[in-house]
Design a protein around this motif. Structure first.
Motif, PDB file in Angstrom:
ATOM      1  N   ALA A   3     -14.684  -9.430   6.924  1.00  0.00           N
ATOM      2  CA  ALA A   3     -13.487  -9.171   7.724  1.00  0.00           C
ATOM      3  C   ALA A   3     -12.231  -9.341   6.880  1.00  0.00           C
ATOM      4  O   ALA A   3     -11.283  -8.533   6.980  1.00  0.00           O
ATOM      5  N   VAL A   4     -12.206 -10.363   6.028  1.00  0.00           N
ATOM      6  CA  VAL A   4     -11.051 -10.568   5.150  1.00  0.00           C
ATOM      7  C   VAL A   4     -10.910  -9.412   4.160  1.00  0.00           C
ATOM      8  O   VAL A   4      -9.805  -8.906   3.919  1.00  0.00           O
ATOM      9  N   THR A   5     -12.040  -8.971   3.587  1.00  0.00           N
ATOM     10  CA  THR A   5     -12.010  -7.845   2.643  1.00  0.00           C
ATOM     11  C   THR A   5     -11.569  -6.567   3.335  1.00  0.00           C
ATOM     12  O   THR A   5     -10.794  -5.773   2.778  1.00  0.00           O
ATOM     13  N   LEU A   6     -12.048  -6.357   4.559  1.00  0.00           N
ATOM     14  CA  LEU A   6     -11.640  -5.167   5.305  1.00  0.00           C
ATOM     15  C   LEU A   6     -10.144  -5.163   5.560  1.00  0.00           C
ATOM     16  O   LEU A   6      -9.471  -4.130   5.393  1.00  0.00           O
ATOM     17  N   TYR A   7      -9.586  -6.310   5.946  1.00  0.00           N
ATOM     18  CA  TYR A   7      -8.133  -6.386   6.152  1.00  0.00           C
ATOM     19  C   TYR A   7      -7.381  -6.161   4.839  1.00  0.00           C
ATOM     20  O   TYR A   7      -6.371  -5.451   4.807  1.00  0.00           O
ATOM     21  N   GLN A   8      -7.879  -6.745   3.752  1.00  0.00           N
ATOM     22  CA  GLN A   8      -7.206  -6.610   2.464  1.00  0.00           C
ATOM     23  C   GLN A   8      -7.213  -5.171   1.969  1.00  0.00           C
ATOM     24  O   GLN A   8      -6.325  -4.757   1.224  1.00  0.00           O
ATOM     25  N   SER A   9      -8.222  -4.382   2.398  1.00  0.00           N
ATOM     26  CA  SER A   9      -8.269  -2.984   1.965  1.00  0.00           C
ATOM     27  C   SER A   9      -7.149  -2.157   2.565  1.00  0.00           C
ATOM     28  O   SER A   9      -6.886  -1.051   2.080  1.00  0.00           O
ATOM     29  N   PHE A  10      -6.484  -2.663   3.579  1.00  0.00           N
ATOM     30  CA  PHE A  10      -5.343  -1.960   4.179  1.00  0.00           C
ATOM     31  C   PHE A  10      -4.009  -2.479   3.652  1.00  0.00           C
ATOM     32  O   PHE A  10      -2.966  -2.170   4.218  1.00  0.00           O
ATOM     33  N   THR A  11      -4.047  -3.267   2.590  1.00  0.00           N
ATOM     34  CA  THR A  11      -2.817  -3.840   2.042  1.00  0.00           C
ATOM     35  C   THR A  11      -2.674  -3.473   0.570  1.00  0.00           C
ATOM     36  O   THR A  11      -3.616  -3.011  -0.079  1.00  0.00           O
ATOM     37  N   GLN A  12      -1.477  -3.704   0.065  1.00  0.00           N
ATOM     38  CA  GLN A  12      -1.204  -3.578  -1.362  1.00  0.00           C
ATOM     39  C   GLN A  12      -0.865  -4.969  -1.885  1.00  0.00           C
ATOM     40  O   GLN A  12       0.112  -5.586  -1.463  1.00  0.00           O
ATOM     41  N   TYR A  13      -1.705  -5.451  -2.821  1.00  0.00           N
ATOM     42  CA  TYR A  13      -1.547  -6.824  -3.278  1.00  0.00           C
ATOM     43  C   TYR A  13      -1.985  -6.899  -4.727  1.00  0.00           C
ATOM     44  O   TYR A  13      -3.067  -6.438  -5.086  1.00  0.00           O
ATOM     45  N   ASP A  14      -1.107  -7.472  -5.574  1.00  0.00           N
ATOM     46  CA  ASP A  14      -1.398  -7.594  -6.996  1.00  0.00           C
ATOM     47  C   ASP A  14      -1.580  -9.031  -7.445  1.00  0.00           C
ATOM     48  O   ASP A  14      -1.653  -9.309  -8.650  1.00  0.00           O
ATOM     49  N   GLY A  15      -1.645  -9.960  -6.506  1.00  0.00           N
ATOM     50  CA  GLY A  15      -1.825 -11.354  -6.851  1.00  0.00           C
ATOM     51  C   GLY A  15      -0.548 -12.095  -7.148  1.00  0.00           C
ATOM     52  O   GLY A  15      -0.565 -13.316  -7.353  1.00  0.00           O
ATOM     53  N   ILE A  16       0.566 -11.398  -7.209  1.00  0.00           N
ATOM     54  CA  ILE A  16       1.866 -12.026  -7.515  1.00  0.00           C
ATOM     55  C   ILE A  16       2.809 -11.903  -6.331  1.00  0.00           C
ATOM     56  O   ILE A  16       3.260 -12.902  -5.766  1.00  0.00           O
ATOM     57  N   ARG A  17       3.101 -10.662  -5.964  1.00  0.00           N
ATOM     58  CA  ARG A  17       3.982 -10.435  -4.816  1.00  0.00           C
ATOM     59  C   ARG A  17       3.201 -10.540  -3.517  1.00  0.00           C
ATOM     60  O   ARG A  17       1.985 -10.347  -3.512  1.00  0.00           O
ATOM     61  N   PRO A  18       3.858 -10.819  -2.405  1.00  0.00           N
ATOM     62  CA  PRO A  18       3.154 -10.932  -1.114  1.00  0.00           C
ATOM     63  C   PRO A  18       2.469  -9.610  -0.748  1.00  0.00           C
ATOM     64  O   PRO A  18       2.945  -8.524  -1.094  1.00  0.00           O
ATOM     65  N   ALA A  19       1.355  -9.737  -0.043  1.00  0.00           N
ATOM     66  CA  ALA A  19       0.616  -8.549   0.375  1.00  0.00           C
ATOM     67  C   ALA A  19       1.442  -7.733   1.361  1.00  0.00           C
ATOM     68  O   ALA A  19       2.143  -8.287   2.211  1.00  0.00           O
ATOM     69  N   ARG A  20       1.354  -6.403   1.225  1.00  0.00           N
ATOM     70  CA  ARG A  20       2.111  -5.495   2.089  1.00  0.00           C
ATOM     71  C   ARG A  20       1.147  -4.531   2.755  1.00  0.00           C
ATOM     72  O   ARG A  20       0.332  -3.887   2.077  1.00  0.00           O
ATOM     73  N   PHE A  21       1.215  -4.425   4.075  1.00  0.00           N
ATOM     74  CA  PHE A  21       0.311  -3.551   4.821  1.00  0.00           C
ATOM     75  C   PHE A  21       0.685  -2.095   4.564  1.00  0.00           C
ATOM     76  O   PHE A  21       1.842  -1.689   4.759  1.00  0.00           O
ATOM     77  N   ILE A  22      -0.293  -1.283   4.121  1.00  0.00           N
ATOM     78  CA  ILE A  22      -0.026   0.123   3.797  1.00  0.00           C
ATOM     79  C   ILE A  22      -0.973   1.072   4.528  1.00  0.00           C
ATOM     80  O   ILE A  22      -1.022   2.261   4.229  1.00  0.00           O
ATOM     81  N   GLY A  23      -1.738   0.561   5.476  1.00  0.00           N
ATOM     82  CA  GLY A  23      -2.612   1.425   6.265  1.00  0.00           C
ATOM     83  C   GLY A  23      -3.763   1.988   5.450  1.00  0.00           C
ATOM     84  O   GLY A  23      -4.456   1.266   4.720  1.00  0.00           O
ATOM     85  N   LEU A  24      -3.965   3.304   5.522  1.00  0.00           N
ATOM     86  CA  LEU A  24      -5.106   3.968   4.885  1.00  0.00           C
ATOM     87  C   LEU A  24      -4.788   4.503   3.496  1.00  0.00           C
ATOM     88  O   LEU A  24      -5.557   5.316   2.956  1.00  0.00           O
ATOM     89  N   ASP A  25      -3.691   4.046   2.883  1.00  0.00           N
ATOM     90  CA  ASP A  25      -3.295   4.587   1.581  1.00  0.00           C
ATOM     91  C   ASP A  25      -4.360   4.350   0.509  1.00  0.00           C
ATOM     92  O   ASP A  25      -4.599   5.214  -0.348  1.00  0.00           O
ATOM     93  N   ASN A  26      -4.984   3.178   0.524  1.00  0.00           N
ATOM     94  CA  ASN A  26      -6.016   2.897  -0.487  1.00  0.00           C
ATOM     95  C   ASN A  26      -7.204   3.828  -0.347  1.00  0.00           C
ATOM     96  O   ASN A  26      -7.785   4.264  -1.354  1.00  0.00           O
ATOM     97  N   TYR A  27      -7.578   4.164   0.877  1.00  0.00           N
ATOM     98  CA  TYR A  27      -8.701   5.077   1.095  1.00  0.00           C
ATOM     99  C   TYR A  27      -8.319   6.510   0.733  1.00  0.00           C
ATOM    100  O   TYR A  27      -9.163   7.284   0.273  1.00  0.00           O
ATOM    101  N   GLU A  28      -7.046   6.865   0.911  1.00  0.00           N
ATOM    102  CA  GLU A  28      -6.593   8.173   0.459  1.00  0.00           C
ATOM    103  C   GLU A  28      -6.630   8.259  -1.064  1.00  0.00           C
ATOM    104  O   GLU A  28      -6.959   9.308  -1.629  1.00  0.00           O
ATOM    105  N   ARG A  29      -6.312   7.172  -1.734  1.00  0.00           N
ATOM    106  CA  ARG A  29      -6.423   7.136  -3.198  1.00  0.00           C
ATOM    107  C   ARG A  29      -7.869   7.295  -3.637  1.00  0.00           C
ATOM    108  O   ARG A  29      -8.152   7.962  -4.640  1.00  0.00           O
ATOM    109  N   LEU A  30      -8.783   6.678  -2.909  1.00  0.00           N
ATOM    110  CA  LEU A  30     -10.196   6.840  -3.240  1.00  0.00           C
ATOM    111  C   LEU A  30     -10.617   8.307  -3.173  1.00  0.00           C
ATOM    112  O   LEU A  30     -11.381   8.784  -4.023  1.00  0.00           O
ATOM    113  N   ALA A  31     -10.141   9.010  -2.156  1.00  0.00           N
ATOM    114  CA  ALA A  31     -10.558  10.397  -1.956  1.00  0.00           C
ATOM    115  C   ALA A  31     -10.067  11.304  -3.078  1.00  0.00           C
ATOM    116  O   ALA A  31     -10.680  12.351  -3.343  1.00  0.00           O
TER     117      ALA A  31
END
Length: 324
Positions: free
Chosen positions: A66-94
């Motif tokens: 569940a934590v990994t699923l939520y994190q997949s909808f965010t943009q996070y680099d380990g430094i700046r706070p996580a930002r919710f970006i919706g399905l952008d990561n899955y669009e990048r995968l495609a």
């Protein structure tokens, strides 16, 4: 039979005395569900018995997923706070060519792992079963299973590198035309890594198939022999159908291992050159721990988890016996 005789005797005595015979209470059928207070008590007891296991699975598997699923909808680099970006990561995968190559390599690993370890394990088990003089052949394939993936990668790295043992042996034999950059060319690097993994993984298949062969009743084999079956025909129609439970286990293990293979690939090529030999597990590791793109790595992890669970569920559903 004794109880029935007693009931008949009681009925005869009652009839002679002018009384109607006593009918015994009907037996509860096997599998008949308990109802009322007893049924609720049984269900509560079962729930209490299963609760620790369910809680352990939830803590160790469901919560991290569940934590990994939520994190997949965010943009996070380990430094700046996580930002919710919706399905952008899955669009990048495609649209990511490296991800598509990872899918192709994962498919190649799945096919290769199903064909080589399972078929070779069955062949070695059948040929060495009951033949004491061929026990050394069995041990030669079983012993590598005790070696770790890191040691396996180190051994095969010594063999497959550009100046490794394989190219030197080919040069010594005058076969320079067959020399290759085994780990630097695709799909050659993926194929030789599948072979390296097979060298280690075939051992467990041999062990399980040998156990299955020991459970085959000799009476059925002798009956088939008397009916004229021998050789391949005897194995196909008599022996192999009785190895179905073991085959289901071996194929299931092979599917799971092929989808999550990581150590051999990372230690031999690190997914390179470039990203041409990556599988989904290697892509997930690179994006998460090397590039520090945790959201994108989580998206790859979710896709891999869906593929593993879906493939396992479809396979097991096809193999499990159907209920009436």
């Amino acid at each position: 039979m004794a109880r029935a005789a007693l009931n008949d005797a009681a009925a005869t005595v009652a009839a002679s005395a002018g009384k109607p015979p006593r009918t015994p209470p009907p037996r509860r059928r096997a599998g008949h569900r308990l109802s009322g207070r007893w049924g609720w008590t049984a269900r509560a007891g079962s729930a209490g018995f299963l609760a620790p296991a369910v809680l352990l699975v939830a803590v160790l598997l469901l919560v991290p997923f569940a934590v990994t699923l939520y994190q997949s909808f965010t943009q996070y680099d380990g430094i700046r706070p996580a930002r919710f970006i919706g399905l952008d990561n899955y669009e990048r995968l495609a649209t990511d060519s490296g991800f598509r190559k990872s899918l192709l390599n994962t498919f190649m690993w799945t096919v290769g792992t199903l064909l080589l370890p399972v078929v070779l394990g069955l062949l070695i088990a059948v040929l060495t079963n009951g033949a004491s003089r061929l026990a050394w052949v069995r041990y030669a394939f079983v012993l590598p299973y005790a070696i770790s993936g890191t040691a396996t990668a180190a051994i095969w790295g010594f063999i497959l590198r550009s100046d490794g043992a394989l190219n030197q042996a080919l040069g010594f034999l005058g076969l320079e035309s067959l020399q290759r950059e085994w780990l630097l060319e695709w799909p050659t690097n993926t194929i030789v890594m599948i072979v390296a993994n097979t060298w280690q993984a075939v051992g467990v298949a041999v062990i399980l198939f040998l156990v299955g062969l020991q459970t085959v009743p000799q009476e059925t084999v002798e009956a088939g022999t008397l009916d004229g079956a021998s050789g391949l025909r005897l194995f196909r129609h008599i022996v192999f159908p009785q190895l179905r439970p073991v085959t289901v286990v071996v194929v299931g293990i092979s599917i799971a291992n092929s989808l999550r293979v990581f150590d051999v690939i990372w230690l031999l090529t690190q997914g390179g050159p470039g990203r041409v030999s990556e599988t989904l597990a290697v892509t997930m590791y690179r994006q998460t721990f090397v590039v520090s793109d945790y959201g994108f790595g989580a998206a790859v992890a979710v896709v891999l988890a869906v593929i593993v669970v879906g493939a396992s569920w479809i396979y097991l559903r096809q193999q499990m016996p159907k209920r009436a």
